[in-house]
Motif scaffolding. Structure first.
Motif, PDB file in Angstrom:
ATOM      1  N   TYR A  46       9.497 -12.300  53.594  1.00  0.00           N
ATOM      2  CA  TYR A  46       8.853 -12.943  54.569  1.00  0.00           C
ATOM      3  C   TYR A  46       9.354 -11.819  55.781  1.00  0.00           C
ATOM      4  O   TYR A  46      10.281 -11.003  55.764  1.00  0.00           O
ATOM      5  N   GLY A  47       8.478 -12.175  56.820  1.00  0.00           N
ATOM      6  CA  GLY A  47       8.674 -11.414  58.124  1.00  0.00           C
ATOM      7  C   GLY A  47       7.549 -12.014  59.100  1.00  0.00           C
ATOM      8  O   GLY A  47       6.997 -12.896  59.034  1.00  0.00           O
ATOM      9  N   GLY A  48       7.505 -11.049  60.280  1.00  0.00           N
ATOM     10  CA  GLY A  48       6.462 -11.476  61.007  1.00  0.00           C
ATOM     11  C   GLY A  48       6.954 -10.833  62.403  1.00  0.00           C
ATOM     12  O   GLY A  48       7.525  -9.632  62.797  1.00  0.00           O
ATOM     13  N   VAL A  49       6.442 -11.522  63.573  1.00  0.00           N
ATOM     14  CA  VAL A  49       6.729 -10.772  65.058  1.00  0.00           C
ATOM     15  C   VAL A  49       7.484 -11.987  65.752  1.00  0.00           C
ATOM     16  O   VAL A  49       7.560 -13.333  65.655  1.00  0.00           O
ATOM     17  N   GLY A  50       8.251 -11.477  66.598  1.00  0.00           N
ATOM     18  CA  GLY A  50       9.048 -12.493  67.678  1.00  0.00           C
ATOM     19  C   GLY A  50       8.969 -11.589  69.033  1.00  0.00           C
ATOM     20  O   GLY A  50       8.440 -10.802  69.401  1.00  0.00           O
ATOM     21  N   ASP A  51      10.014 -12.428  69.655  1.00  0.00           N
ATOM     22  CA  ASP A  51      10.375 -11.919  71.201  1.00  0.00           C
ATOM     23  C   ASP A  51       8.836 -11.638  71.895  1.00  0.00           C
ATOM     24  O   ASP A  51       8.768 -10.724  72.444  1.00  0.00           O
ATOM     25  N   GLY A  52       8.203 -12.553  71.963  1.00  0.00           N
ATOM     26  CA  GLY A  52       6.918 -12.415  72.595  1.00  0.00           C
ATOM     27  C   GLY A  52       6.056 -11.423  71.953  1.00  0.00           C
ATOM     28  O   GLY A  52       5.322 -10.833  72.792  1.00  0.00           O
ATOM     29  N   HIS A  53       5.743 -11.517  70.631  1.00  0.00           N
ATOM     30  CA  HIS A  53       5.146 -10.377  69.867  1.00  0.00           C
ATOM     31  C   HIS A  53       5.397  -9.149  70.026  1.00  0.00           C
ATOM     32  O   HIS A  53       4.559  -8.270  69.854  1.00  0.00           O
ATOM     33  N   THR A  54       6.641  -8.718  70.474  1.00  0.00           N
ATOM     34  CA  THR A  54       7.024  -7.320  70.497  1.00  0.00           C
ATOM     35  C   THR A  54       8.109  -6.798  69.527  1.00  0.00           C
ATOM     36  O   THR A  54       8.393  -5.606  69.438  1.00  0.00           O
ATOM     37  N   TYR A  55       8.415  -7.671  68.886  1.00  0.00           N
ATOM     38  CA  TYR A  55       9.515  -7.319  67.685  1.00  0.00           C
ATOM     39  C   TYR A  55       8.980  -7.463  66.291  1.00  0.00           C
ATOM     40  O   TYR A  55       8.685  -8.918  66.190  1.00  0.00           O
ATOM     41  N   ALA A  56       8.966  -6.687  65.475  1.00  0.00           N
ATOM     42  CA  ALA A  56       8.414  -6.717  64.207  1.00  0.00           C
ATOM     43  C   ALA A  56       9.834  -6.835  63.139  1.00  0.00           C
ATOM     44  O   ALA A  56      10.686  -6.065  63.313  1.00  0.00           O
ATOM     45  N   TYR A  57       9.753  -7.667  62.128  1.00  0.00           N
ATOM     46  CA  TYR A  57      10.932  -7.741  61.260  1.00  0.00           C
ATOM     47  C   TYR A  57      10.272  -7.987  59.760  1.00  0.00           C
ATOM     48  O   TYR A  57       9.351  -8.760  59.459  1.00  0.00           O
TER      49      TYR A  57
END
Length: 118
Positions: free
Chosen positions: A43-54
């Protein structure tokens, strides 16, 4: 009376997510891993206000797991560098407009989920 209004206002501010938090998105898949080729990969996605990819690999199959991200004028990949061991891979990459989760099926062919718009 003023202290009650202050408490109510503080409760509203604490309990309400910001606009950036509302846009953070995660995605699981694809189901193309393991010896059978039909196991859940990660799994993964974006975080931190859509500026971080994991990306988080969950299948010990040696295939490698990553997120592909895109925005106007740029795109890239962020992988999970330690495979299925504890911990994920991630990086701040700027504002992400869409992403998909992928795993390497061969050294040049990846299986990916559909693109997710953020």
């Amino acid at each position: 009376m003023a202290s009650i209004a202050t408490m109510v206002a503080a409760t509203i501010l604490i309990g309400t997510p910001t606009a950036a938090q509302a846009h953070d998105v995660s995605k699981g898949g694809p189901w193309s891993c393991g010896w059978s080729g039909v196991s859940y990969c990660g799994y993964g996605g974006v975080g931190d206000g859509h500026t971080y990819a994991y990306a988080c690999d969950v299948e010990a199959d040696g295939q490698g797991y990553f997120i592909e991200w895109a925005r106007t004028g740029a795109s890239g990949r962020v992988g999970d560098p330690n495979g299925s061991a504890s911990g994920c891979g991630g990086a701040s990459v700027g504002t992400i407009h869409r992403f998909r989760m992928c795993t390497w099926v061969t050294s040049t062919i990846a299986a990916c989920t559909e693109w997710v718009t953020t």
